[in-house]
Scaffold this motif. Structure first.
Motif, PDB file in Angstrom:
ATOM      1  N   GLN A  22       0.969  -1.130   0.130  1.00 56.96           N
ATOM      2  CA  GLN A  22      -0.004   0.259   0.034  1.00 56.96           C
ATOM      3  C   GLN A  22       0.820   1.320  -0.085  1.00 56.96           C
TER       4      GLN A  22
ATOM      5  N   LYS B  43      -7.499   0.332   0.430  1.00 57.29           N
ATOM      6  CA  LYS B  43      -8.476  -0.647  -0.056  1.00 57.29           C
ATOM      7  C   LYS B  43      -7.752  -2.063   0.406  1.00 57.29           C
TER       8      LYS B  43
ATOM      9  N   GLU C  91      -8.034  -3.914   5.773  1.00 53.33           N
ATOM     10  CA  GLU C  91      -9.030  -3.663   4.934  1.00 53.33           C
ATOM     11  C   GLU C  91      -9.853  -5.037   4.601  1.00 53.33           C
TER      12      GLU C  91
END
Length: 470
Positions: free
Chosen positions: A21, A30, A49
Motif C-alpha cells: 500500500q 483498499k 481492510e
C-alpha cells in the motif's frame, strides 16, 4: 520474570500488505492480499481492510477470493520487504545491542542494555513511543505495535492487545492479572488440538489452567508440553533476548496447481528442491544429518518421512537420493498437492525468509512463519510459450516512456501495468505485449545502497495461469 518491564516486542502491522500500500498509492485504504495468487496459494498477509471481510493469514487464496473478491491479490516482493526490514532492525539496534529478529517484521529488544536512566514504566513507555514514531519516519508511514513486559512471553502478548499501531506496557506485578481472563490459546504452542484436549478437561482460560497441577497437565499433554504450559500459565519465562537464534532446518516446499500423479515428475521435483536446499546450506556454511520429505496428499493428509545420515552433508546428490528413497515408501497414487525437502541438525542459525527459494523457482516456497508465496507453478509438459511473460501481480517494472510502475495482471500475451510509485499520485493503467522490449523488470537496490538506481532486466519466463488485475 525480570524485576522490570525491560523486554520489548515490536511487530510491524500487516507488514507485507502495508509495504504494498505504501508503494502503490492506488491501493491505499483498499483491501490487499499478499501471498499465493493461484488456486492453491495461501495468504501470507492481508491488509486490515481485507481482514474486515474475514481474510486471514494462512487461509487459502481460494477462500480469500470468495470472501473478498474485490481485493488486490499480489504475489509479493521480497526485495522491498527486506529493504524495509533492514531500516527497522537498524533502528532497533540503535536502541540496544541485544535485538532478536524473529522474522522480517518482528523482533525482541532487551531494554536492560539500552542507554536509559532507569527501567521504570514511564521511561520505557517514552522510549517505545519515540521508537514507533521513528519507525513511521524511516519506513515511509508503516506502523508498528509494541509490547513491553518482564518477559518475552508477556511482551509478545502485550504487542497483540492493541493492534494496529498500539503500545501496551505491562507493569511488573500485574502479569497474572493480565493473563487470567485470557483464553488458553494465548499461550505459545496451544493450538486447536491442545485447546480441544484442555476443553474436555474443563479448561478454557488461563485462570482455569492455573487451577490444574503440573502433574495433571503432564498426564494430559505429555511431559515437555505440560511443563511449559504450567510455567507460562503463571507467567514464568526466563528466556533471554538472543541476538542470533538457531533454526533447526533449511527446507523448500512446493504446492502445485494440479495434483501430481507421475512418480518420475515427483522425483524430479524432489531432486530440484534438494539442489535448492544444498545451495542454501553451502551458501551459509552449514550441513545437516537428517533429511526429511513432506508430502501433502490430494485429501490434505500430510505425511513426513525422515532419514538420519551417518555424517552431516551439504551435497545435493546425497540429499536428493535420500529424498527419493523416502518417497518410495509412500502411496501417492491418489495425487499429491505439495512436496518438500528439508535438512535439519544445523550447527548455526540460518535466517529463513518468506521467499526462501530463488525468484525463478518454479514452485511455491513456504516459510514456517509466513505461509506461501509462489513465483510460478511447474512448467507443463509440452509448454513452449509463456503467456504471462513471467510477469506476476505486484511486480515492479519500468517502461522507457512511462517510467516506473507495477504489474496489474498478465496473461494471453499481454501485461497490464499501473504506473505509480510511493512518491506519486495514483497513476494510469496501460497494457503491453509481454515481449515489448520497452518494458523491463525494476530491481530494488540492495539494502546497503544509499540511492535507488534503475537496474533493469526482463522478468524470468515461467508459464503461469493468467491472473486478473486487482
Amino acid at each position: 520474570m525480570r524485576a522490570q518491564a525491560s523486554v520489548l516486542h515490536l511487530d510491524l502491522d500487516a507488514f507485507y500488505a502495508a509495504v504494498e500500500q505504501r508503494d502503490k498509492p492506488s491501493l491505499r485504504g483498499k483491501p490487499v492480499v499478499v501471498g499465493g495468487v493461484g488456486g492453491r496459494g495461501v495468504v501470507a498477509t492481508a491488509s486490515y481492510e481485507a481482514r474486515a471481510y474475514g481474510v486471514r493469514s494462512a487461509m487459502s487464496t481460494r477462500e480469500a477470493r470468495a470472501r473478498c473478491p474485490h481485493a488486490a491479490y499480489l504475489s509479493g516482493r521480497f526485495e522491498a520487504y527486506r529493504a524495509t526490514s533492514v531500516l527497522v532492525m537498524d533502528l532497533l539496534r540503535a536502541c540496544s545491542p541485544l535485538v532478536e529478529p524473529l522474522s522480517l517484521d518482528e523482533a525482541f529488544v532487551d531494554l536492560a542494555r539500552a542507554d536509559l536512566p532507569d527501567l521504570e514504566v514511564p521511561t520505557v513507555t517514552g522510549l517505545a513511543e519515540d521508537l514507533r514514531r521513528r519507525v513511521q519516519e524511516v519506513t515511509g508511514g508503516l506502523t508498528a505495535s509494541v509490547g513491553i513486559a518482564s518477559s518475552k512471553f508477556l511482551a509478545k502478548v502485550a504487542s497483540d492487545l492493541d493492534k494496529p499501531d498500539g503500545l501496551v506496557v505491562v507493569p511488573p506485578g500485574t502479569e497474572l492479572d493480565l493473563l487470567r481472563p485470557m483464553h488458553v490459546s494465548v499461550i505459545p504452542g496451544v493450538g486447536p488440538a491442545t485447546v480441544e484436549r484442555l476443553r474436555r478437561g474443563g479448561v478454557s482460560t488461563v485462570a482455569d489452567l492455573q487451577q490444574i497441577s503440573e502433574d495433571e497437565l503432564v498426564r494430559m499433554l505429555g511431559k515437555a508440553h505440560g511443563h511449559v504450559l504450567h510455567e507460562l500459565a503463571f507467567a514464568r519465562d526466563d528466556r533471554q533476548v538472543e541476538p542470533e537464534r538457531e533454526t533447526k532446518s533449511v527446507s523448500v516446499e512446493g504446492t502445485y496447481e494440479q495434483d501430481l500423479t507421475d512418480r518420475k515428475l515427483m522425483e524430479s521435483l524432489l531432486t530440484r528442491q534438494a539442489g535448492d536446499v544444498a545451495r542454501r546450506l553451502r551458501k551459509n556454511g552449514f550441513s545437516g544429518r537428517t533429511v526429511t520429505i513432506k508430502v501433502r496428499l490430494y485429501d490434505f493428509t500430510t505425511l513426513n518421512r525422515s532419514a538420519t545420515l551417518p555424517s552431516p552433508t551439504d551435497e545435493e546428490g546425497v540429499i536428493a537420493r535420500t529424498a527419493r528413497r523416502l518417497l518410495e515408501d509412500l502411496d501417492t497414487s491418489g495425487g499429491v498437492r505439495l512436496l518438500g525437502v528439508g535438512v535439519s541438525g544445523l550447527a548455526d542459525w540460518v535466517q529463513e525468509e518468506l521467499f526462501g527459494a530463488a525468484a525463478d523457482d518454479p514452485a511455491e516456497t513456504e516459510d514456517e512463519t509466513h505461509g506461501t508465496v509462489p513465483p510460478a507453478p511447474p512448467k507443463p509438459v509440452g509448454a513452449s510459450v509463456d503467456a504471462t511473460g513471467g510477469y506476476r501481480p505486484g511486480m515492479d517494472v519500468v517502461h522507457e516512456e512511462h517510467g516506473r510502475g507495477w504489474v496489474w495482471g498478465a496473461g494471453k500475451g499481454v501485461v497490464t501495468v499501473r504506473f505509480e510509485t510511493a512518491d506519486t499520485p495514483p497513476g494510469p493503467v496501460r497494457s503491453f505485449a509481454v515481449v515489448d522490449p520497452a518494458l523491463t523488470r525494476w530491481k530494488w537496490p540492495a539494502p546497503e545502497d544509499d540511492q535507488p538506481d534503475e537496474r533493469q532486466d526482463k522478468p524470468d519466463h515461467h508459464p503461469e495461469h493468467p491472473e486478473p488485475g486487482p
